[in-house]
Design an enzyme around this catalytic site. Sequence first.
Site, PDB file in Angstrom:
ATOM      1  N   ASP A 124       0.938  -1.307  -0.028  1.00 24.28           N
ATOM      2  CA  ASP A 124       0.117  -0.091   0.151  1.00 24.28           C
ATOM      3  C   ASP A 124       0.775   1.280   0.083  1.00 24.28           C
ATOM      4  OD1 ASP A 124      -1.922   1.807   0.201  1.00 24.28           O
ATOM      5  OD2 ASP A 124      -2.766   1.380   2.487  1.00 24.28           O
ATOM      6  N   SER A 288      -0.935  15.863 -11.916  1.00 24.32           N
ATOM      7  CA  SER A 288      -1.165  15.270 -13.362  1.00 24.32           C
ATOM      8  C   SER A 288      -1.270  16.725 -14.042  1.00 24.32           C
ATOM      9  CB  SER A 288      -2.349  14.421 -13.439  1.00 24.32           C
ATOM     10  OG  SER A 288      -2.448  14.293 -14.873  1.00 24.32           O
TER      11      SER A 288
END
EC number: 3.4.23.22
Length: 419
Positions: A124, A288
């Site tokens: 994770d 992004s």
Amino acid sequence: MSSPLKNALVTAMLAGGALSSPTKQHVGIPVNASPEVGPGKYSFKQVRNPNYKFNGPLSVKKTYLKYGVPIPAWLEDAVQNSTSGLAERSTGSATTTPIDSLDDAYITPVQIGTPAQTLNLDFDTGSSDLWVFSSETTASEVDGQTIYTPSKSTTAKLLSGATWSISYGDGSSSSGDVYTDTVSVGGLTVTGQAVESAKKVSSSFTEDSTIDGLLGLAFSTLNTVSPTQQKTFFDNAKASLDSPVFTADLGYHAPGTYNFGFIDTTAYTGSITYTAVSTKQGFWEWTSTGYAVGSGTFKSTSIDGIADTGTTLLYLPATVVSAYWAQVSGAKSSSSVGGYVFPCSATLPSFTFGVGSARIVIPGDYIDFGPISTGSSSCFGGIQSSAGIGINIFGDVALKAAFVVFNGATTPTLGFASK
């Protein structure tokens, strides 16, 4: 952050009679890993979790829990109304398929202690604790998980006075004490690793018999051990690695591969584009540069989010998500099933996200998570709104479309390449 999310297995007796129902136990899957590939270089594969079945509303709920967000009534209702057995879509008609038709069924075997005890953990990158079900876990909160028994390990040492606690969005928590022990993954061994032994476990994990615990790969500043935070497995392993990196090459309908200490140049095409990482919150947080739906024009816009291997779906701003689903006839946001659904007969468009000037394309098939229930003509979408969570999450839907480099150098970066 991450997810919480899904996985599963089968049976084994727990020593000391910790459980009254040994038939619910399972034996950890043997390691399916390559040996050390060179000095300071390690490679290993995930293995398929043969029993897990994807549940869309539950997946969304676990993401809320993981990030400490209260569960809305509509989502709780959706989980209660959902069924766990989802089938793969087949040109409009639902059919029963092997569980590996959904990319949420892979786990990573990890050896803890001496002699080694094999547990199947969720790797994770959205959390920083290595915690496990153990012989100290309340018996009623263990339901099929393999447990770690510190008393059976000659290298286990109780970390005096240390405790850990993780709170979730529904007010529940997982907590316990801490041992140091030897931890090995695919030949990469760390001695004196903090292993957080659960005394109390949130019901969301108890109900998920597929996962024996988590191995956090976010930054150590996010670790919950007190009074002194403990280092992650990756941070402790860095000194023995050829390079301070690990890579995730998650598979579509196939197990993925994690490499530590090197970058496999045969695993991707073109070049790797690196982007800055903000460690302020302890996550692999990056920005992004925009998105495109199908063959549409790329829209330049900053989307700040987290690269999280522990979250199944892709969670983005509502405007981006609605722009995507607007291109799918019949798609709609349904509170009764916990998110966007679409006709199983539809062909989904791709989704592209920007990494600097590079573009990573998620094929439409990756976004299809199958019928919302067996026999249903409505399918669950792999792109959902982050509005209720408060943070954008580039989960496995996005990450499996790329070869991803987690560069843990003094100035961390994330690298993405097509594959």
